[in-house]
Design a protein around this motif. Structure first.
Motif, short mmCIF file in Angstrom:
data_model
loop_
_atom_site.label_atom_id
_atom_site.label_comp_id
_atom_site.label_asym_id
_atom_site.label_seq_id
_atom_site.Cartn_x
_atom_site.Cartn_y
_atom_site.Cartn_z
N SER B 43 8.45 -1.18 42.10
CA SER B 43 9.71 -1.47 42.84
C SER B 43 9.98 -0.15 43.38
O SER B 43 10.66 -0.26 44.62
CB SER B 43 10.92 -1.53 41.41
N ASP B 158 11.40 -8.55 44.92
CA ASP B 158 10.95 -7.61 43.51
C ASP B 158 11.10 -8.56 42.44
O ASP B 158 12.36 -8.87 41.95
CB ASP B 158 12.14 -6.47 43.43
N GLU B 159 10.11 -8.77 41.82
CA GLU B 159 10.14 -9.73 40.65
C GLU B 159 11.00 -10.95 40.73
O GLU B 159 11.94 -11.09 39.71
CB GLU B 159 10.26 -9.08 39.09
MG LIG Z 1 10.67 -2.99 39.00
#
Ligand SMILES: [Mg+2]
Ligand SMILES: Nc1ncnc2c1ncn2[C@@H]1O[C@H](COP(=O)(O)OP(=O)(O)OP(=O)(O)O)[C@@H](O)[C@H]1O
Lengths: 286, 361
Positions: B43, B158-159
């Motif tokens: 991240s 992000d995910e």
């Molecule tokens: Mg992360």
């Protein structure tokens, strides 16, 4: 299950008794008293005695006018100020945040009499620091206590000083509940900080702001301490008399409980009505 | 559309360095996935590319232009957050158009872009709803839609699927893949799920503890990992690692003994490095690379512990001395707990690592 409930209620009984005697009963009782003539002994039932007087009483209209004036000016100014304070408190640039939070909250904790005395000193005609400051920047000094307009302004300043920080702390909690990534998304959407404030922060704070406004309206409707202590019982000449003061004067100086009860119910009714209007104006669009 | 280049990118929080000089080249239009365990800095890297985090060292260039000091808003990127980060008080339509409206984009163009995004993501029906009234998958679509509307040069994710249930995750994975084909723009995607990485990526960047362990196409990482960490991270179920010792070397091979399997020996041909006799090494074997007894170069007896039958294949968790091995077998009910059977390892279907985890080829 049922026996469990019974046991619970038995434990609650002392509280419920006290609640009924000192809370429920006065509410009912004062409602009944407002329909009685209480200047005669014994009191007698006279439904229009107090309410009729209220409708034609210039003192009532004066107090009502003062209260509403303070409400209309002071509450919006204070809420706006509280929002600004909360945003500053929430800024990552701020150092010693805990200290400021304490300082903002402190006025609520300070004793009312002490704070009123300090305000009287600060705004005193000849010795007060406020007038000294005004003179030092070349302005004429103001006789805060002898003229109605400065006296009203003084009441509003005092109330704002006392409660703005309190509201700021509540609004700060609201600010902190807005997730950081919503702002990050807006930043990537090329929305400036100022626009973020008006289009994201304010709308998302709306419930908290409404809450603060409702609390403040209820508080101001009952305003008593400041006009009683700072402008000396609503002076000059009733110029800062509020409904709260009128109630006090009627109930506890003249011992006219019936009329005081009618005033009390008027105050509560007005607070409820204004709050409902407010909630309706700020309702979520469907 | 734009290429993204990271050169010696370092990130420090105070004295604590969390990214230690990352070098990553992402071609224009490529789909690159950053994968690695929790806390490895995925991240952080993505947010540095977005401009949401400062860079402590190195350069980040987008479309050939160094972006270190360019505001996030001006980098021409769009990001989809794990938490979706939708504007809770706005309808879906307002969520999509907010950025454009705030920047004075002509209304006709805004409407066109919003309509197109809604069509691509099939959220036309939901335009007047608020985020609260949407399911997780629908919110995810809106979040992606908001990114599409910006018509960015680079998409960052992000995910994005980690809050969805398994079935929806597979479905959205396919949609993101389709989206990449349709838009043809550069996409950088962060996940800790290696299956997502394998299925989506043109190339995968494997990260561990703030270091880039390996960059490569999914199957290259699978077949030819640079080290034991990548070998273990890519592939599900995990690769088996068997303790071993070098007993003999020649100029083209090493003979190793599997120390936990009664002295079974394997001749492993090598090209580049030759470990010393007596060195401790590790042999990596994927579950599907255990053959029937006699078919490989080295047989080892094992005892079935638990068998998982997935229908198409079965995974047998087998004990062999102190090591637990996962063995893939064709779907069969024949392996029951406690069965003894023999598996066989082929030298060319196994990987050799030194004690520190580096690959020996
Ligand atoms: Mg992360
Ligand atoms: N604001 C911060 N201050 C200090 N350390 C931080 C901060 N943000 C992240 N870190 C540290 O940086 C490292 C990398 O964090 P990062 O969020 O990039 O991990 P990640 O790979 O995205 O993990 P996950 O899969 O859990 O999301 C972690 O060790 C984390 O503790």
């Amino acid at each position: 299950m049922r026996t469990q409930n019974a046991t619970a209620y038995r434990f609650l009984t002392p509280y419920l008794l006290i609640f009924a005697i000192f809370w429920i009963w006065p509410i009912i009782s004062s409602f009944l008293i407002s329909f009685q003539a209480t200047r005669t002994v014994p009191w007698r039932f006279a439904p229009t005695f107090n309410w009729g007087r209220l409708i034609g009483d210039p003192a009532f209209y004066n107090a009502l006018k003062n209260t509403l004036l303070i409400l209309v000016i002071q509450v919006p100014v204070m809420i706006a100020l509280a929002i600004v304070m909360a945003v500053l408190l929430n800024s990552p640039l701020l150092k010693a945040r805990g200290l400021y939070r304490f300082a903002f909250f402190a006025p609520v904790v300070v004793g009312e009499v002490a704070y009123s005395a300090v305000f009287r000193l600060m705004f005193s005609l000849d010795f007060g620091i406020i007038n000294k400051l005004l003179e030092s920047v070349g302005l004429a000094k103001i006789d805060w206590f002898s003229n109605v307009t400065p006296a009203m302004a003084l009441i509003m300043i005092a109330v704002t000083w006392r409660w703005a920080g309190y509201n700021a702390i509540i609004i700060l909690a609201g600010l902190q509940s807005i997730p950081e990534d919503v702002y990050e998304a807006a930043t990537l959407d090329r929305v400036s900080k100022v626009k973020q404030f008006f289009h994201i922060t304010l709308p998302l704070l709306k419930p908290v702001i409404v809450f603060c406004a409702v609390l403040s309206i209820i508080g101001t409707m009952q305003l008593f301490t400041e006009p009683f202590l700072i402008t000396e019982r609503g002076g000059p000449g009733g110029g800062t008399e509020t409904l709260g003061l009128l109630l006090y004067r009627q109930g506890f100086r003249s011992l006219n409980f019936g009329y005081a009860s009618a005033v009390a119910y008027t105050m509560a009714g007005l607070a409820i009505a204004i709050t409902l209007v407010q909630l309706w104006l700020m309702r979520e669009p469907k | 559309m734009a290429a993204v280049t990271l050169t010696n990118v370092v990130k420090r929080y105070g004295v604590f360095e969390v990214v230690h000089g990352a070098n990553i080249d992402i071609a224009d239009g490529e789909f690159v996935v950053f994968v690695g365990p929790s806390g490895c800095g995925k991240s952080t890297l993505l947010r540095m590319i977005a401009g949401l985090e400062d860079i402590s060292g190195g350069d980040i260039a987008i479309g050939g232009k160094v972006m270190n000091d360019v505001e996030a808003a001006d980098r021409g990127i769009a990001m989809v957050f794990q938490s979706y980060a939708l504007y809770p008080h706005m309808t879906v339509e307002q969520n999509l158009s907010f950025g454009l409206r705030m920047n004075g984009n002509p209304k006709a163009d805004t409407d066109r872009r919003v309509k197109r995004a809604a069509e691509i993501l099939r959220i036309d029906e939901l335009m007047q709803r608020r985020p609260k009234q949407l399911s997780g998958g629908q919110r995810q679509r809106v979040a992606i839609g908001r990114a599409i509307v910006r018509e960015p040069q680079v998409f960052l994710f992000d995910e994005p699927l980690s809050n969805l249930d398994a079935e929806l995750r597979v479905q959205m994975r396919v949609e993101i893949s389709r989206l990449h084909k349709e838009l043809g723009v550069t996409m950088i995607y962060v996940t800790h799920d290696q299956t997502e990485a394998m299925t989506l990526a043109d190339r995968i960047v494997v990260l561990k503890g703030g270091n880039v362990e390996q960059i490569g196409a999914p199957l290259d990482l699978y077949d030819d990992p640079a080290n034991r960490f990548v070998a273990g991270f890519i592939g599900s179920p995990k690769m088996n690692f068997l303790g071993a010792k070098v007993v003999e070397t020649s100029n083209s091979a090493a003979i190793i003994e599997l120390v936990n399997h009664g002295g079974a020996r394997l001749r492993k041909p090598l090209r580049e490095a030759f470990p010393a006799v007596g060195a401790e090494v590790v042999l990596g074997v994927r579950p599907e690379h255990f053959f029937e007894a006699g078919e490989g170069d080295c047989d080892i007896p094992v005892k079935a512990d638990v068998a998982e039958h997935l229908g198409s294949v079965s995974y047998v968790y087998a004990n062999a001395g102190p090591e637990e091995l996962i063995v893939e077998r064709e779907a069969s009910r024949q392996r029951a707990s406690g069965d003894h059977f023999t598996v066989s390892i082929k030298a060319e279907r196994s990987l050799l690592f030194d004690k520190a985890g580096a690959r020996i080829r």
